[in-house]
Design a protein around this motif. Structure first.
Motif, PDB file in Angstrom:
ATOM      1  N   ALA A   1      52.246 111.050 -93.612  1.00  0.00           N
ATOM      2  CA  ALA A   1      51.387 110.764 -94.769  1.00  0.00           C
ATOM      3  C   ALA A   1      50.824 112.057 -95.333  1.00  0.00           C
ATOM      4  N   TRP A   2      50.398 112.969 -94.436  1.00  0.00           N
ATOM      5  CA  TRP A   2      49.900 114.262 -94.885  1.00  0.00           C
ATOM      6  C   TRP A   2      51.009 115.080 -95.548  1.00  0.00           C
ATOM      7  N   ARG A   3      52.209 115.048 -94.975  1.00  0.00           N
ATOM      8  CA  ARG A   3      53.326 115.792 -95.549  1.00  0.00           C
ATOM      9  C   ARG A   3      53.692 115.270 -96.920  1.00  0.00           C
ATOM     10  N   ARG A   4      53.527 113.955 -97.112  1.00  0.00           N
ATOM     11  CA  ARG A   4      53.785 113.345 -98.432  1.00  0.00           C
ATOM     12  C   ARG A   4      52.883 113.996 -99.474  1.00  0.00           C
ATOM     13  N   ILE A   5      51.636 114.261 -99.081  1.00  0.00           N
ATOM     14  CA  ILE A   5      50.695 114.901 -99.988  1.00  0.00           C
ATOM     15  C   ILE A   5      50.981 116.394-100.108  1.00  0.00           C
ATOM     16  N   ASP A   6      51.155 117.042 -98.970  1.00  0.00           N
ATOM     17  CA  ASP A   6      51.304 118.484 -98.928  1.00  0.00           C
ATOM     18  C   ASP A   6      52.548 118.949 -99.662  1.00  0.00           C
ATOM     19  N   SER A   7      53.672 118.231 -99.498  1.00  0.00           N
ATOM     20  CA  SER A   7      54.911 118.634-100.144  1.00  0.00           C
ATOM     21  C   SER A   7      54.829 118.493-101.658  1.00  0.00           C
ATOM     22  N   ALA A   8      54.083 117.485-102.114  1.00  0.00           N
ATOM     23  CA  ALA A   8      53.938 117.280-103.561  1.00  0.00           C
ATOM     24  C   ALA A   8      53.071 118.349-104.188  1.00  0.00           C
ATOM     25  N   GLN A   9      52.116 118.893-103.411  1.00  0.00           N
ATOM     26  CA  GLN A   9      51.243 119.935-103.941  1.00  0.00           C
ATOM     27  C   GLN A   9      52.022 121.211-104.193  1.00  0.00           C
TER      28      GLN A   9
ATOM     29  N   ALA B   1      51.457 111.338-109.686  1.00  0.00           N
ATOM     30  CA  ALA B   1      50.292 110.649-110.250  1.00  0.00           C
ATOM     31  C   ALA B   1      49.549 109.815-109.223  1.00  0.00           C
ATOM     32  N   GLY B   2      50.288 109.238-108.255  1.00  0.00           N
ATOM     33  CA  GLY B   2      49.625 108.392-107.269  1.00  0.00           C
ATOM     34  C   GLY B   2      49.208 109.127-106.021  1.00  0.00           C
ATOM     35  N   LEU B   3      49.395 110.438-105.993  1.00  0.00           N
ATOM     36  CA  LEU B   3      49.073 111.216-104.805  1.00  0.00           C
ATOM     37  C   LEU B   3      47.727 111.902-104.939  1.00  0.00           C
ATOM     38  N   PRO B   4      46.897 111.834-103.894  1.00  0.00           N
ATOM     39  CA  PRO B   4      45.625 112.560-103.933  1.00  0.00           C
ATOM     40  C   PRO B   4      45.864 114.037-103.639  1.00  0.00           C
ATOM     41  N   SER B   5      44.867 114.850-103.901  1.00  0.00           N
ATOM     42  CA  SER B   5      44.942 116.251-103.515  1.00  0.00           C
ATOM     43  C   SER B   5      44.778 116.359-101.997  1.00  0.00           C
ATOM     44  N   ARG B   6      45.028 117.556-101.450  1.00  0.00           N
ATOM     45  CA  ARG B   6      44.848 117.742-100.012  1.00  0.00           C
ATOM     46  C   ARG B   6      43.406 117.461 -99.603  1.00  0.00           C
ATOM     47  N   GLY B   7      42.465 117.942-100.434  1.00  0.00           N
ATOM     48  CA  GLY B   7      41.052 117.734-100.130  1.00  0.00           C
ATOM     49  C   GLY B   7      40.681 116.262-100.143  1.00  0.00           C
ATOM     50  N   LEU B   8      41.204 115.515-101.127  1.00  0.00           N
ATOM     51  CA  LEU B   8      40.907 114.088-101.214  1.00  0.00           C
ATOM     52  C   LEU B   8      41.535 113.336-100.046  1.00  0.00           C
ATOM     53  N   PHE B   9      42.702 113.792 -99.610  1.00  0.00           N
ATOM     54  CA  PHE B   9      43.328 113.170 -98.438  1.00  0.00           C
ATOM     55  C   PHE B   9      42.422 113.293 -97.218  1.00  0.00           C
TER      56      PHE B   9
ATOM     57  N   ILE C   1      52.294 101.097 -96.126  1.00  0.00           N
ATOM     58  CA  ILE C   1      51.216 100.790 -97.074  1.00  0.00           C
ATOM     59  C   ILE C   1      50.762 102.057 -97.774  1.00  0.00           C
ATOM     60  N   TYR C   2      50.638 103.158 -97.023  1.00  0.00           N
ATOM     61  CA  TYR C   2      50.212 104.421 -97.634  1.00  0.00           C
ATOM     62  C   TYR C   2      51.255 104.912 -98.634  1.00  0.00           C
ATOM     63  N   LEU C   3      52.528 104.782 -98.299  1.00  0.00           N
ATOM     64  CA  LEU C   3      53.582 105.195 -99.229  1.00  0.00           C
ATOM     65  C   LEU C   3      53.522 104.374-100.520  1.00  0.00           C
ATOM     66  N   LEU C   4      53.333 103.073-100.380  1.00  0.00           N
ATOM     67  CA  LEU C   4      53.245 102.215-101.569  1.00  0.00           C
ATOM     68  C   LEU C   4      52.045 102.575-102.425  1.00  0.00           C
ATOM     69  N   ALA C   5      51.003 103.115-101.787  1.00  0.00           N
ATOM     70  CA  ALA C   5      49.805 103.518-102.536  1.00  0.00           C
ATOM     71  C   ALA C   5      50.053 104.769-103.378  1.00  0.00           C
ATOM     72  N   THR C   6      51.180 105.422-103.189  1.00  0.00           N
ATOM     73  CA  THR C   6      51.528 106.579-104.021  1.00  0.00           C
ATOM     74  C   THR C   6      52.426 106.161-105.180  1.00  0.00           C
ATOM     75  N   TRP C   7      52.557 104.884-105.365  1.00  0.00           N
ATOM     76  CA  TRP C   7      53.375 104.323-106.448  1.00  0.00           C
ATOM     77  C   TRP C   7      52.453 103.546-107.403  1.00  0.00           C
ATOM     78  N   PRO C   8      51.799 104.251-108.342  1.00  0.00           N
ATOM     79  CA  PRO C   8      50.758 103.637-109.173  1.00  0.00           C
ATOM     80  C   PRO C   8      51.204 102.374-109.900  1.00  0.00           C
ATOM     81  N   LYS C   9      52.402 102.384-110.456  1.00  0.00           N
ATOM     82  CA  LYS C   9      52.855 101.233-111.235  1.00  0.00           C
ATOM     83  C   LYS C   9      53.144 100.019-110.357  1.00  0.00           C
ATOM     84  N   GLY C  10      53.276 100.244-109.048  1.00  0.00           N
ATOM     85  CA  GLY C  10      53.574  99.132-108.160  1.00  0.00           C
ATOM     86  C   GLY C  10      52.416  98.706-107.290  1.00  0.00           C
ATOM     87  N   ILE C  11      51.203  99.214-107.593  1.00  0.00           N
ATOM     88  CA  ILE C  11      50.044  98.899-106.757  1.00  0.00           C
ATOM     89  C   ILE C  11      49.762  97.402-106.728  1.00  0.00           C
ATOM     90  N   ARG C  12      49.737  96.786-107.886  1.00  0.00           N
ATOM     91  CA  ARG C  12      49.445  95.355-107.940  1.00  0.00           C
ATOM     92  C   ARG C  12      50.539  94.548-107.247  1.00  0.00           C
TER      93      ARG C  12
END
Length: 233
Positions: A225-233, A19-27, A108-119
Motif C-alpha cells: 500500500a505504501w509502495r502504491r503511494i511512493d511509486s506514484a510520487q 488523482a485517488g492517491l494521497p501524498s506520502r504525508g497523508l498516507f 480495499i485500499y487499492l480500490l480507494a485509489t480509483w476515484p471513479k469507482g469509489i461508489r
C-alpha cells in the motif's frame, strides 16, 4: 526539444493516474488515524467486525474452492468468529483466514485509489456482506452484526463528495490490514486452539511459524500500500 503537444498531454495524464492517491504525508496521517481507531473503545468495534467478517469469508471461499461445503458463519461482539464447514483442504482453509483478511484490506485500499469507482466499490462490498449473510448467516447475532457492517459500507454513499468517500475507504482498508496484523499474535497465547494449532496438527510446521507467516503477509500488504503511494510520487 520535446513537442509541446506531448508535454501538455503528459501533464494532463499524470494527475488522472494519481488523482485517488494521497501524498506520502497523508498516507502516514491516515495510517496513524487507522491505528488510533483500532485502539478507541466502541469506535473500533465495527472495524474489528469487518476484519473478522473478511477472515471468516476467506475461510468460506477457501472451503468452496477446495471442494468443501460451508454450513454457516458466526460472528461475535468481541471480534471473534467461526466458519462451520465440511470437506475441503484443511490446510488451505486454515491458512486462508488471516491471509485473506490482509488481502481484502489491501484490495480495499487499492480500490480507494480509483476515484471513479469509489461508489461501485462501496456498493460491491455492501452487496457482498448482504449476499454472505443470506447464504451463511443463521443466528440473530451474526445477522445483526452483518446489518451493521452493511450500514457502515453503504451509508457513506449518501455523501456527495468522492474525496471523502475515497479517504474513508482508504482508512477502512488500513484498519483491516492493521487488525489482520494484530490478530494472529493472540494465537501465541492460546494453547490447543486456533487456526495456527489446527495447521500445525495437519502439517510438520509449528504453530508459531504459521503465525509468523501471517504477520509477514500483513506487513507486506501494508508495504505494498505504501509502495502504491511512493511509486506514484
Amino acid at each position: 526539444m520535446p513537442d509541446k503537444a506531448s508535454v501538455s498531454s503528459t501533464s494532463r495524464f499524470v494527475p488522472r493516474l494519481t488523482a485517488g492517491l494521497p501524498s506520502r504525508g497523508l498516507f502516514i496521517i491516515e495510517l496513524m488515524l487507522a491505528l488510533l481507531i483500532t485502539r478507541i473503545p466502541y469506535v473500533s468495534v465495527p472495524f474489528k467486525w469487518l476484519e473478522s467478517y473478511f477472515h471468516e469469508l476467506s475461510h468460506g471461499i477457501a472451503t468452496v474452492l477446495s471442494g468443501g461445503i460451508v454450513s454457516h458463519i458466526q460472528l461475535f461482539p468481541n471480534g471473534a468468529g467461526l466458519c462451520f464447514s465440511q470437506g475441503g483442504s484443511t490446510i488451505m482453509i486454515g491458512f486462508a483466514g488471516y491471509f485473506g483478511a490482509a488481502c481484502w484490506g489491501y484490495i480495499i485500499y487499492l480500490l480507494a485509489t480509483w476515484p471513479k469507482g469509489i461508489r461501485i466499490s462501496f456498493a460491491f462490498f455492501g452487496a457482498l456482506v448482504v449476499l454472505s449473510g443470506l447464504l451463511w448467516g443463521r443466528d440473530l447475532l451474526t445477522l445483526a452484526i452483518l446489518v451493521v457492517l452493511t450500514i457502515v459500507l453503504l451509508l457513506p454513499l449518501k455523501l456527495s463528495k468522492n474525496k471523502i468517500l475515497t479517504q474513508f475507504l482508504r482508512i477502512i482498508g488500513l484498519v483491516i490490514m492493521l487488525n489482520a496484523l494484530a490478530s494472529p499474535t493472540v494465537l501465541l497465547g492460546l494453547d490447543g486452539q486456533g487456526d495456527a494449532v489446527l495447521l500445525a496438527q495437519h502439517s510438520w510446521i509449528p504453530a508459531w511459524v504459521w503465525v509468523g507467516i501471517w504477520l509477514f503477509c500483513s506487513v507486506c500488504a501494508l508495504f505494498f500500500a505504501w509502495r502504491r503511494i511512493d511509486s506514484a510520487q
